[in-house]
Design a protein around this motif. Structure first.
Motif, PDB file in Angstrom:
ATOM      1  N   ASN A  44       0.851  -1.181   0.000  1.00  0.00           N
ATOM      2  CA  ASN A  44       0.000   0.000   0.000  1.00  0.00           C
ATOM      3  C   ASN A  44       0.890   1.236   0.000  1.00  0.00           C
ATOM      4  N   TYR A  45       1.259   1.686  -1.200  1.00  0.00           N
ATOM      5  CA  TYR A  45       2.161   2.833  -1.322  1.00  0.00           C
ATOM      6  C   TYR A  45       1.384   4.146  -1.161  1.00  0.00           C
ATOM      7  N   PRO A  46       1.818   5.008  -0.248  1.00  0.00           N
ATOM      8  CA  PRO A  46       1.174   6.320  -0.127  1.00  0.00           C
ATOM      9  C   PRO A  46       1.520   7.187  -1.338  1.00  0.00           C
ATOM     10  N   PRO A  47       0.764   8.259  -1.600  1.00  0.00           N
ATOM     11  CA  PRO A  47       0.973   9.094  -2.801  1.00  0.00           C
ATOM     12  C   PRO A  47       2.369   9.707  -2.902  1.00  0.00           C
ATOM     13  N   ASN A  48       3.039   9.957  -1.782  1.00  0.00           N
ATOM     14  CA  ASN A  48       4.349  10.599  -1.824  1.00  0.00           C
ATOM     15  C   ASN A  48       5.496   9.607  -1.953  1.00  0.00           C
ATOM     16  N   VAL A  49       5.187   8.328  -2.115  1.00  0.00           N
ATOM     17  CA  VAL A  49       6.214   7.308  -2.374  1.00  0.00           C
ATOM     18  C   VAL A  49       6.013   6.824  -3.801  1.00  0.00           C
ATOM     19  N   PRO A 249      16.635  -8.262  15.107  1.00  0.00           N
ATOM     20  CA  PRO A 249      15.687  -9.300  14.668  1.00  0.00           C
ATOM     21  C   PRO A 249      14.269  -8.990  15.126  1.00  0.00           C
ATOM     22  N   THR A 250      13.617  -8.074  14.443  1.00  0.00           N
ATOM     23  CA  THR A 250      12.309  -7.587  14.874  1.00  0.00           C
ATOM     24  C   THR A 250      11.160  -8.362  14.219  1.00  0.00           C
ATOM     25  N   THR A 251      10.227  -8.789  15.041  1.00  0.00           N
ATOM     26  CA  THR A 251       8.997  -9.409  14.567  1.00  0.00           C
ATOM     27  C   THR A 251       7.907  -8.335  14.528  1.00  0.00           C
ATOM     28  N   PHE A 252       7.235  -8.206  13.394  1.00  0.00           N
ATOM     29  CA  PHE A 252       6.185  -7.199  13.251  1.00  0.00           C
ATOM     30  C   PHE A 252       4.825  -7.880  13.444  1.00  0.00           C
ATOM     31  N   LYS A 253       4.283  -7.710  14.641  1.00  0.00           N
ATOM     32  CA  LYS A 253       2.982  -8.282  14.974  1.00  0.00           C
ATOM     33  C   LYS A 253       1.910  -7.204  14.756  1.00  0.00           C
ATOM     34  N   ILE A 254       1.646  -6.926  13.499  1.00  0.00           N
ATOM     35  CA  ILE A 254       0.734  -5.839  13.137  1.00  0.00           C
ATOM     36  C   ILE A 254      -0.426  -6.383  12.323  1.00  0.00           C
ATOM     37  N   LYS A 255      -1.647  -6.129  12.799  1.00  0.00           N
ATOM     38  CA  LYS A 255      -2.849  -6.572  12.100  1.00  0.00           C
ATOM     39  C   LYS A 255      -3.430  -5.480  11.210  1.00  0.00           C
ATOM     40  N   GLU A 256      -3.281  -4.229  11.642  1.00  0.00           N
ATOM     41  CA  GLU A 256      -3.829  -3.106  10.890  1.00  0.00           C
ATOM     42  C   GLU A 256      -2.811  -1.973  10.787  1.00  0.00           C
ATOM     43  N   TYR A 257      -2.747  -1.366   9.625  1.00  0.00           N
ATOM     44  CA  TYR A 257      -1.867  -0.212   9.428  1.00  0.00           C
ATOM     45  C   TYR A 257      -2.724   1.045   9.367  1.00  0.00           C
ATOM     46  N   LYS A 258      -2.896   1.670  10.517  1.00  0.00           N
ATOM     47  CA  LYS A 258      -3.677   2.899  10.633  1.00  0.00           C
ATOM     48  C   LYS A 258      -2.886   3.898  11.464  1.00  0.00           C
ATOM     49  N   THR A 269      10.311  -6.735  18.942  1.00  0.00           N
ATOM     50  CA  THR A 269       8.918  -6.752  18.491  1.00  0.00           C
ATOM     51  C   THR A 269       8.387  -5.348  18.218  1.00  0.00           C
ATOM     52  N   THR A 270       7.564  -5.236  17.178  1.00  0.00           N
ATOM     53  CA  THR A 270       6.751  -4.046  16.939  1.00  0.00           C
ATOM     54  C   THR A 270       5.324  -4.538  16.778  1.00  0.00           C
ATOM     55  N   THR A 271       4.409  -4.011  17.586  1.00  0.00           N
ATOM     56  CA  THR A 271       3.050  -4.526  17.599  1.00  0.00           C
ATOM     57  C   THR A 271       2.016  -3.403  17.646  1.00  0.00           C
ATOM     58  N   ASP A 272       0.825  -3.687  17.094  1.00  0.00           N
ATOM     59  CA  ASP A 272      -0.260  -2.716  17.185  1.00  0.00           C
ATOM     60  C   ASP A 272      -1.213  -3.065  18.328  1.00  0.00           C
ATOM     61  N   LYS A 273      -0.861  -4.056  19.140  1.00  0.00           N
ATOM     62  CA  LYS A 273      -1.648  -4.374  20.331  1.00  0.00           C
ATOM     63  C   LYS A 273      -1.497  -3.237  21.334  1.00  0.00           C
ATOM     64  N   TYR A 274      -2.607  -2.756  21.840  1.00  0.00           N
ATOM     65  CA  TYR A 274      -2.549  -1.597  22.727  1.00  0.00           C
ATOM     66  C   TYR A 274      -2.079  -1.980  24.123  1.00  0.00           C
ATOM     67  N   TYR A 275      -1.157  -1.169  24.659  1.00  0.00           N
ATOM     68  CA  TYR A 275      -0.684  -1.301  26.032  1.00  0.00           C
ATOM     69  C   TYR A 275      -0.709   0.075  26.687  1.00  0.00           C
TER      70      TYR A 275
END
Length: 322
Positions: A44-49, A249-258, A269-275
């Motif tokens: 999903n490329y944004p317009p400026n990329v 060695p990062t694991t991207f645990k992302i379900k949504e890109y918002k 780790t990088t995650t979109d789970k809220y803490y």
């Protein structure tokens, strides 16, 4: 407002965190990224990329056009040495921009304009000193600066005639600018994570700030990177222009890109789970098992392991321990 374009030639499959990188680019709508790649994955490329699909052979031919001697460019990793020449290599694509830059994709951007203001850009022709992000003023004189040959120092003809990696984009260009006595902006407005440590430590920190580097995590939300760290038992915060994962060695645990979501970034780790950010969470998430981290790191970087890279990393580890 000065116009800026980052040039990103990348050949091979983009890393797993690439969509996260793209989302952070999209939150900097006044800056463009020009990508040249052979990875046709539907991101999903944004317009400026702006993406152009090239083969590596096309890239090599484009580079050769600006030199009057046979260059050595047999593998994508060697492009690191050619970064200082992007102003000339991509002169057609960069026409009209005030500044051009090079950057890595193993990072996540914050609010670039908050740090690279017009006032700052008006004072320097080179901004940044690390290969993961640098800007150059887009003038013929500055774009040709890499061609400067200083007596007794490494020069571009030697670098571009052999397949060996010289890190010409970093110490090579530093030497040229220092030799010419041209000022360079070297502010530490980025978070550079040490890849040799199983904890979550920042490079380029002052000795007196050591305590602030013991327990920390990061968040990304609405294009802003925030560091949360413990100091004297209390939570302190600091904003950065970007965070550089630097081969961790990062694991991207992302379900949504918002952009409006909060993304938590901790050692592997990088995650979109809220803490909820609390002192307890920071202490818990800022460390990982040493054995598990290093095993994961070796596996994560297995395709990059060469004798040249091993020697480079051993030197880096020795320097870090000093």
């Amino acid at each position: 407002m000065y116009s800026i374009a980052y040039v990103v030639p990348y050949f091979g499959k983009f890393p797993k965190g690439f969509q996260f990188w793209l989302m952070s680019c999209g939150c900097n709508p006044t800056i463009d990224w020009l990508i040249f790649t052979d990875d046709h994955t539907e991101y999903n490329y944004p317009p400026n990329v702006k993406v152009k699909y090239w083969t590596f052979d096309q890239m090599k031919k484009r580079v050769q056009k600006i030199f009057d001697f046979p260059i050595s460019l047999e593998r994508p990793y060697k492009l690191c040495d050619y970064k200082p020449a992007y102003g000339e290599i991509f002169s057609d694509e960069l026409r009209g921009y005030d500044f051009w830059g090079d950057c890595d994709v193993d990072l996540v951007w914050g609010n670039i304009r908050r740090f690279y203001t017009d006032e700052l850009l008006s004072k320097y022709e080179k901004i940044g000193f690390n290969g993961h992000s640098m800007l150059f003023k887009n003038t013929p004189e500055v774009c040709a600066r890499f061609r400067t040959c200083l007596e007794g120092k490494l020069n571009y003809k030697e670098v571009y005639s052999t397949d060996k990696g010289y890190a010409f984009d970093e110490p090579g260009m530093d030497t040229i600018y220092e030799g010419l006595k041209i000022p360079v902006y070297k502010g530490i407005d980025f978070a550079n994570l040490l890849k040799y440590d199983y904890g979550f430590y920042l490079d380029w920190q002052l000795e007196e700030d050591k305590e602030k580097n013991e327990a920390q995590i990061f968040t990304w939300k609405n294009g802003v990177i925030t560091r949360y760290y413990l100091y004297k038992g209390q939570i302190e915060t600091q904003e950065y222009m970007y965070l550089h994962y630097w081969c961790r060695p990062t694991t991207f645990k992302i379900k949504e890109y918002k952009p409006e979501k909060q993304y938590l970034i901790y050692p592997d780790t990088t995650t979109d789970k809220y803490y909820e950010i609390t002192p307890k969470l920071i202490r818990k998430k800022s460390k990982r098992s040493k054995v598990k981290y290093y095993v994961k790191s070796i596996w994560f970087n297995r395709k990059k392991i060469t004798l040249e890279r091993i020697i480079f990393n051993v030197k880096g580890m020795l320097a870090y321990r000093k």
